[in-house]
Design a protein around this motif. Structure first.
Motif, PDB file in Angstrom:
ATOM      1  N   ASP A 246       1.640  -8.679   4.952  1.00  0.00           N
ATOM      2  CA  ASP A 246       1.443  -9.643   3.968  1.00  0.00           C
ATOM      3  C   ASP A 246       0.693  -9.117   2.712  1.00  0.00           C
ATOM      4  O   ASP A 246       1.581  -9.297   1.621  1.00  0.00           O
ATOM      5  N   ILE A 247       0.002  -8.247   2.815  1.00  0.00           N
ATOM      6  CA  ILE A 247      -0.781  -7.524   1.683  1.00  0.00           C
ATOM      7  C   ILE A 247       0.424  -6.624   0.964  1.00  0.00           C
ATOM      8  O   ILE A 247       0.404  -6.772  -0.275  1.00  0.00           O
ATOM      9  N   CYS A 248       1.012  -6.163   1.588  1.00  0.00           N
ATOM     10  CA  CYS A 248       2.169  -5.166   1.402  1.00  0.00           C
ATOM     11  C   CYS A 248       3.278  -6.044   0.617  1.00  0.00           C
ATOM     12  O   CYS A 248       3.544  -5.465  -0.581  1.00  0.00           O
ATOM     13  N   LEU A 249       3.633  -7.216   1.074  1.00  0.00           N
ATOM     14  CA  LEU A 249       4.588  -7.981   0.047  1.00  0.00           C
ATOM     15  C   LEU A 249       3.949  -8.434  -0.840  1.00  0.00           C
ATOM     16  O   LEU A 249       4.856  -8.553  -1.924  1.00  0.00           O
ATOM     17  N   GLN A 250       2.947  -8.821  -0.921  1.00  0.00           N
ATOM     18  CA  GLN A 250       2.219  -9.661  -2.010  1.00  0.00           C
ATOM     19  C   GLN A 250       1.796  -8.500  -3.121  1.00  0.00           C
ATOM     20  O   GLN A 250       1.856  -9.087  -4.386  1.00  0.00           O
ATOM     21  N   CYS A 251       1.799  -7.391  -2.950  1.00  0.00           N
ATOM     22  CA  CYS A 251       1.882  -6.305  -4.066  1.00  0.00           C
ATOM     23  C   CYS A 251       3.060  -5.911  -4.480  1.00  0.00           C
ATOM     24  O   CYS A 251       2.794  -4.883  -5.439  1.00  0.00           O
ATOM     25  N   GLY A 252       4.117  -6.233  -4.414  1.00  0.00           N
ATOM     26  CA  GLY A 252       5.454  -5.683  -4.871  1.00  0.00           C
ATOM     27  C   GLY A 252       6.212  -4.864  -4.130  1.00  0.00           C
ATOM     28  O   GLY A 252       7.205  -4.643  -4.656  1.00  0.00           O
ATOM     29  N   PHE A 253       5.717  -4.337  -2.887  1.00  0.00           N
ATOM     30  CA  PHE A 253       6.595  -3.620  -2.203  1.00  0.00           C
ATOM     31  C   PHE A 253       7.482  -4.548  -1.452  1.00  0.00           C
ATOM     32  O   PHE A 253       7.367  -5.382  -0.967  1.00  0.00           O
ATOM     33  N   GLN A 254       8.623  -3.830  -1.330  1.00  0.00           N
ATOM     34  CA  GLN A 254       9.912  -4.720  -0.605  1.00  0.00           C
ATOM     35  C   GLN A 254       9.769  -4.443   0.923  1.00  0.00           C
ATOM     36  O   GLN A 254      10.528  -5.182   1.464  1.00  0.00           O
ATOM     37  N   SER A 255       9.113  -3.383   1.212  1.00  0.00           N
ATOM     38  CA  SER A 255       9.233  -3.356   2.837  1.00  0.00           C
ATOM     39  C   SER A 255       7.801  -2.228   3.284  1.00  0.00           C
ATOM     40  O   SER A 255       7.501  -1.650   2.007  1.00  0.00           O
ATOM     41  N   GLN A 256       7.671  -2.300   4.325  1.00  0.00           N
ATOM     42  CA  GLN A 256       6.259  -1.800   4.622  1.00  0.00           C
ATOM     43  C   GLN A 256       6.359  -0.075   4.575  1.00  0.00           C
ATOM     44  O   GLN A 256       5.184   0.274   4.431  1.00  0.00           O
ATOM     45  N   THR A 257       7.475   0.593   5.000  1.00  0.00           N
ATOM     46  CA  THR A 257       7.420   2.017   5.194  1.00  0.00           C
ATOM     47  C   THR A 257       7.055   2.603   3.734  1.00  0.00           C
ATOM     48  O   THR A 257       6.039   3.547   3.652  1.00  0.00           O
ATOM     49  N   PRO A 258       7.476   2.255   2.590  1.00  0.00           N
ATOM     50  CA  PRO A 258       7.012   2.702   1.360  1.00  0.00           C
ATOM     51  C   PRO A 258       5.694   2.521   1.234  1.00  0.00           C
ATOM     52  O   PRO A 258       4.986   3.147   0.313  1.00  0.00           O
ATOM     53  N   PHE A 259       5.125   1.301   1.378  1.00  0.00           N
ATOM     54  CA  PHE A 259       3.861   0.895   1.233  1.00  0.00           C
ATOM     55  C   PHE A 259       2.875   1.701   1.795  1.00  0.00           C
ATOM     56  O   PHE A 259       2.044   2.292   1.327  1.00  0.00           O
ATOM     57  N   TYR A 260       3.213   1.844   3.250  1.00  0.00           N
ATOM     58  CA  TYR A 260       2.345   2.656   4.050  1.00  0.00           C
ATOM     59  C   TYR A 260       2.018   4.229   3.551  1.00  0.00           C
ATOM     60  O   TYR A 260       0.978   4.866   3.637  1.00  0.00           O
ATOM     61  N   ARG A 261       3.521   4.687   3.239  1.00  0.00           N
ATOM     62  CA  ARG A 261       3.494   6.276   2.634  1.00  0.00           C
ATOM     63  C   ARG A 261       2.761   6.216   1.332  1.00  0.00           C
ATOM     64  O   ARG A 261       1.984   7.093   1.175  1.00  0.00           O
ATOM     65  N   SER A 262       2.903   5.355   0.317  1.00  0.00           N
ATOM     66  CA  SER A 262       2.271   5.484  -0.867  1.00  0.00           C
ATOM     67  C   SER A 262       0.887   5.270  -0.698  1.00  0.00           C
ATOM     68  O   SER A 262      -0.261   5.855  -1.354  1.00  0.00           O
ATOM     69  N   PHE A 263       0.309   4.337   0.317  1.00  0.00           N
ATOM     70  CA  PHE A 263      -0.819   4.239   0.353  1.00  0.00           C
ATOM     71  C   PHE A 263      -1.728   5.382   0.798  1.00  0.00           C
ATOM     72  O   PHE A 263      -2.940   5.742   0.478  1.00  0.00           O
ATOM     73  N   ARG A 264      -1.084   5.968   1.869  1.00  0.00           N
ATOM     74  CA  ARG A 264      -1.791   7.326   2.305  1.00  0.00           C
ATOM     75  C   ARG A 264      -1.743   8.199   1.444  1.00  0.00           C
ATOM     76  O   ARG A 264      -2.720   8.827   1.288  1.00  0.00           O
TER      77      ARG A 264
END
Length: 283
Positions: A246-264
DNA sequence: ACGTCCTTGATAGTTAGACT
DNA sequence: AGTCTAACTATCAAGGACGT
C-alpha cells in the motif's frame, strides 16, 4: 516530507532553538531558506548523499530544494540555532544576497567550519538575532532584518568570492526557471510523473528540461523524483501500519518491484527491515 | 539559450517463485 | 497473506553532438 513554517505578520523570518534526536529521521524540505549554527554538542548533518560531522561553531546553509536532516550524537546531543526566512525578504534588496542559497548540491559545501573567521562572525550574528527575537524591543524587526542582511552578505562573500558574476547570474536564472517544476514535483510525486509533464510546464523541450535539471540541482529528473517518493515511503513506514505494498502505491510507484529495488538502493535495507530497525530503536 | 536527433544505459513493469 | 527478489522485455531518461 515537507515542513511548513508560519511566519508572523510583517516578519518573514524566525529563529528556532533545536536539538535533533540521535536517530536518523527521514529527510525534509521547506520553502523558506535556512541557516543553522551549532551552539553546542556533536552530531551529523545529512544533505542528500553528503554527510558532515558537526561540532560547536559550525554553520550550515540550506536552500529550499535540498533534502536534509540533522542527527545528534547520543553521547553529546547537538543544539542548533536555525534561522528560517522567506526569500521574498530580499525583494527590495540586492538579489545577489540570495546567491549562496542557489547552488548545485553536488559541488556545494553546506558547512562553514567552526574556527574560521567567517563562522565566528556568523555565530555572533546568530546570537544577536536570537536576542532581538526573544526580547521584542521596539524596532526589533528592523534589527533582525539588518542582522539577516549581514549574515547573507557574509555568506555571499564566503561563497561568491570565487564565482564569476556571469556564472552567478546564469545559476540564478536557471534556478528561477526550474522552481515551478520542483514545486509541482513536491506536490504531485504521488502521481505518475514523466519528464514530458515537466517540460510542458516549463515550456521547454524534454531534452532542454532534462539538461536544466542536471545543471541546476545536480540530479536527474528521475533521480530527484525517486528520492521524493522513497522519502515519503520511509515516513509512512515509520508513522503508519500500512502494508508495504500500500505504501509503495501511495508513494507514486506503479508496481512493487521498482519500489523494492529503489528502496534498497537508496536506504540500504528493504522496507520491512527499515520499519523494524526504526521501531526497535524507538522502543 | 534552446531544439532536434541519436545512442546508450537505466529503470519501470510483468511474471514467477522463494521465504516466513 | 505478506514480503522480497530474479529474470525478463519494453520503455524512458541521460547525455552527447550539432544546428539555430
Amino acid at each position: 516530507m515537507e515542513i511548513f513554517y508560519e511566519f508572523e505578520k510583517d516578519m518573514p523570518f524566525l529563529i528556532e532553538d533545536w536539538t535533533p534526536i540521535s536517530m536518523v529521521e527521514t529527510f525534509h524540505w521547506h520553502t523558506p531558506l535556512e541557516i543553522g549554527y551549532c551552539v553546542s554538542g556533536q552530531g551529523w548533518f545529512y544533505f542528500g548523499d553528503k554527510k558532515y560531522r558537526v561540532q560547536p561553531g559550525d554553520v550550515f546553509v540550506v536552500n529550499n530544494m535540498e533534502r536534509h536532516i540533522a542527527q545528534s550524537d547520543p553521547e553529546d546531543p547537538s543544539r542548533y540555532l536555525f534561522i528560517f526566512f522567506d526569500p521574498s525578504i530580499m525583494d527590495q534588496m540586492d538579489k545577489e544576497l540570495l546567491l549562496p542559497f542557489i547552488y548545485n548540491p553536488a559541488q556545494f559545501s553546506n558547512q562553514i567550519p567552526a574556527g574560521t573567521r567567517i563562522a565566528d562572525e556568523l555565530g555572533a550574528l546568530f546570537l544577536q538575532f536570537q536576542q532581538e527575537y526573544n526580547e521584542r524591543s521596539v524596532g526589533c524587526k528592523s534589527m533582525m532584518r539588518g542582522i539577516l542582511l549581514q549574515i547573507c552578505s557574509l555568506l555571499l562573500r564566503h561563497y561568491g568570492n570565487n564565482t564569476p558574476r556571469k556564472e552567478m547570474n546564469r545559476v540564478f536564472n536557471s534556478y528561477n526557471k526550474l522552481q515551478p517544476a520542483l514545486s509541482l514535483m513536491k506536490e504531485q510525486f504521488r502521481e505518475p510523473l514523466e519528464l514530458e509533464h515537466i517540460a510542458d510546464l516549463l515550456r521547454l523541450s524534454p531534452s532542454r528540461a532534462r539538461h536544466l535539471f542536471k545543471e541546476t540541482i545536480g540530479e536527474g529528473f528521475k533521480e530527484y523524483l525517486t528520492h521524493l517518493r522513497i522519502n515519503e515511503a520511509k515516513r509512512l513506514l515509520i508513522t503508519s501500519d500500512l502494508p508495504v505494498l500500500d505504501i509503495c502505491l501511495q508513494c507514486g510507484f506503479q508496481s512493487q518491484t521498482p519500489f523494492y529495488r529503489s528502496f534498497r538502493h537508496i536506504v540500504g535495507v528493504s522496507p520491512q527491515q527499515y520499519r523494524d530497525q526504526v521501531t526497535e530503536m524507538s522502543v
